[in-house]
Design an enzyme around this catalytic site. Structure first.
Site, mmCIF file in Angstrom:
data_model
loop_
_atom_site.group_PDB
_atom_site.id
_atom_site.type_symbol
_atom_site.label_atom_id
_atom_site.label_comp_id
_atom_site.label_asym_id
_atom_site.label_seq_id
_atom_site.Cartn_x
_atom_site.Cartn_y
_atom_site.Cartn_z
ATOM 1 N N SER A 103 -13.375 -47.405 8.369
ATOM 2 C CA SER A 103 -14.669 -47.096 8.976
ATOM 3 C C SER A 103 -14.643 -46.905 10.491
ATOM 4 C CB SER A 103 -15.694 -48.189 8.636
ATOM 5 O OG SER A 103 -16.169 -48.010 7.326
ATOM 6 N N SER A 117 -17.824 -45.694 8.115
ATOM 7 C CA SER A 117 -19.213 -46.050 8.289
ATOM 8 C C SER A 117 -19.678 -46.107 9.747
ATOM 9 C CB SER A 117 -19.489 -47.419 7.654
ATOM 10 O OG SER A 117 -18.795 -48.441 8.354
ATOM 11 N N LYS A 142 -22.287 -50.960 17.276
ATOM 12 C CA LYS A 142 -22.631 -50.667 15.878
ATOM 13 C C LYS A 142 -23.672 -51.671 15.395
ATOM 14 C CE LYS A 142 -20.330 -49.940 11.351
ATOM 15 N NZ LYS A 142 -19.031 -49.985 10.645
#
Lengths: 477, 104
Positions: free
Chosen positions: A176, A152, A77
């Site tokens: 997330s 997210s 990420k």
């Protein structure tokens, strides 16, 4: 990768020198270059560093090392620092910032033989539930390109769901990891707060942020979790307590396991087709030998309000560092104050600005006690409710989200987006380990496409092993 | 507990908050965030219904003690590595606008 195999089998083939880490990395890079255009999971592939890392793993294998993640690509990420590569947080503020150091979790992936592979898209600074808040790209759900991947950590979830990588790392502050795992039909684990070092994770809400793995199976996720868990001197909040290995599974059924069903998370409010999937999942837990017990979390209804004070308050403080002086974007101003204000106006997107304003107001003189301190007290009560519930059960089961992946632009009102984390946020406030795993499909409300739903399981603090054992039995049902 | 959620009349001065946050807002943004903040805080105000008189505040859930490392010199980031990420540099330093003029 475009070749579904287990992480253990892939690593075994590299350890046995049947394949090289470099070959695997080259294939993964070529596959992502060919197929990710339609999905948008990656913000960058970083071919040169990926191949260099793969070669370093091959050198270690040649020298006789046997590594649990040997040659396994792990997508990262893009809020995790990776030395020598851009680390953007999906924000214009950091669009061209190259990290000068590497996050501990990523270093541990490398130590275990994994190959950090590309940087994945996210809601800007990890604030959002759909990836739509990224300033740098659109990520689509690989199972339905007109639906969001969740957020997210949407890029990390989409990369695994599209079979572009067997594993990825995300971060979870209020859901997330779990919500995108549910939307993309994969497994995503948020470890206990403090179990994985946050060093090199660009901070959103420091008392809640936690790094965790995505994979296609519980066993795959357990291998990556084992690689990254443990104390790190560089993160004072990382817990000095041995991390129990989770990737050795012994349990065949759920006999003797008490699984708590939360009264306040009743299924009545869900769409009938969604509700049916969760009822069937609970019935499966029972059939596998678990005892289902009703537990109650009376303060859970205050969790969303608590979270939307604490997380923005911490974010407004953490994001104060982005002022145009030391790193990232700078917009010239008449004086230094003007420079700050213009830089932050240009560098942050609408949701980040919204949360900075919420947090700044909650922390401002005259409101601090009524909002911030009040929320910290509510958090005490929410955590106590979970502790009490876990006296009556070993694991808590619930939906991970109330719907399947929604359409782009479907949640225009900020609060309707915040509600997507209704089931995940209470667990985050209590710091508990929790995961989402696929539990069935419901028809998309607009076009009927079967879309995945996630079962959320939560365990007491530091009981990742129990959590993954139960998940693995459920997965094999 | 659910109050009307879009009244901007709850008294939040968004311009003042934005000033505290060092964030320039245009008029459209100021208007929009006034509505958004009023709505969010209307939801958040339900917390007032939760009795917390004798409850301790939790900063983070994992009880811990302050951590000290050994008092030994360790290498930090090299100057050129740090400066490579800075938006404006000069003579091996971060260049910033003058800050004393305002106080004259």
């Amino acid at each position: 990768m475009a070749q579904t195999t287990t992480v253990a089998a892939l690593a075994a083939s590299v350890n046995a020198r049947e394949r090289s880490a470099r070959e695997i990395a080259q294939a993964a890079l070529a596959d992502a270059a060919a197929r990710d255009g339609a999905i948008g999971a990656f913000l960058a592939l970083n071919e040169d560093v990926t191949l260099a890392w793969a070669e370093s793993i091959d050198a270690r294998i040649s020298a006789g090392e046997q590594l649990p993640l040997a040659g396994v690509p792990v997508a990262i990420k893009d809020n995790l620092a990776l030395a020598g590569t851009r680390t953007t947080c999906g924000s214009k503020m950091l669009e061209n910032w190259v990290a000068p150091y590497t996050a501990t979790a990523v270093e541990r992936v490398l130590r275990a033989g994994g190959v950090p592979f590309g940087k994945t898209n996210l809601d800007e600074f990890a604030m959002g539930s759909s990836c739509e808040n990224s300033a740098l790209g659109v990520t689509r759900n690989p199972l339905h390109l007109e639906r969001v991947p969740g957020g997210s950590s949407g890029g990390s979830a989409a990369a695994v769901a599209a079979d572009l990588t067997p594993l990825s790392l995300g971060s979870d502050t209020g859901g997330s990891i779990r919500e995108p795992a549910a939307f993309c039909g994969i497994v995503g684990l948020k470890p206990t707060y403090g179990r994985v070092s946050r060093y090199g994770l660009i901070a959103f809400a420091s008392s809640l942020d936690q790094i965790g793995p995505f994979g296609r199976s519980v066993a795959d996720v357990a291998l990556l979790y084992d690689a990254i868990a443990g104390k790190d001197p560089r993160d004072a909040t990382s817990v000095d307590r041995p991390a129990e290995a989770t990737s050795v599974f012994t349990r065949q059924d759920l006999r003797g396991m008490r699984i708590g069903i939360v009264s306040e998370f009743g299924l009545d409010a869900l769409e009938p087709s969604v509700r049916a999937v969760y009822e069937a999942a609970y019935a499966d837990l029972l059939r596998l030998g678990a005892e289902l017990v009703d537990v109650t979390l009376p303060t859970a209804r205050y969790a969303l309000a608590t979270y939307y004070l604490l997380a923005p308050a911490e974010a407004s403080s953490n994001l104060a560092r982005f002022d145009g002086i030391r790193y990232g974007l700078r917009v010239a101003g008449d004086d230094v104050g003007d420079l700050y204000e213009k830089t932050r106006a240009a560098g942050f997107g609408p949701e980040v600005k919204r949360r900075i304003l919420i947090g700044t107001h909650a922390l401002s003189s005259g409101y601090y006690d009524a909002y911030y301190v009040k929320a910290q007290k509510a958090r005490t009560l929410i955590a106590a409710d979970f502790a009490k519930a876990f006296q009556a059960c070993d694991i808590i089961a619930s939906p991970a989200a109330s719907t399947t992946a929604f359409a782009f632009q479907a949640k225009k009102d900020p609060y309707s987006m915040y509600l997507m984390d209704y089931y995940t946020i209470p667990i985050s406030l209590a710091g508990l380990p929790s995961l989402s795993q696929p539990c069935g499909f419901a028809p998309d409300p607009l076009d009927g496409t079967p879309m995945p739903l996630g079962l959320q399981l939560a365990a007491p603090l530091f009981e990742e092993r129990r959590l993954l054992e139960v998940a693995r039995v459920f997965e094999a049902r | 507990m659910q109050q009307s959620s879009s009244s901007p009349s709850s008294g939040i001065d968004v311009r003042y908050v934005a000033k505290l946050a060092r964030l320039a807002l245009d008029d459209a943004e100021a208007e929009r965030y006034a509505v958004d903040l009023a709505a969010l805080f209307a939801h958040v105000d339900e917390l007032a219904g939760l009795p917390t008189d004798d409850v301790a505040a939790t900063a983070q859930v994992i009880a811990g003690e302050n951590v000290m490392r050994a008092d030994q010199r360790q290498p930090g980031l090299a100057r050129d590595v740090f400066l490579a990420g800075a938006p404006d540099t000069q003579l091996g330093m971060v260049r910033v606008p003058r800050i004393l003029a305002e106080a004259e």
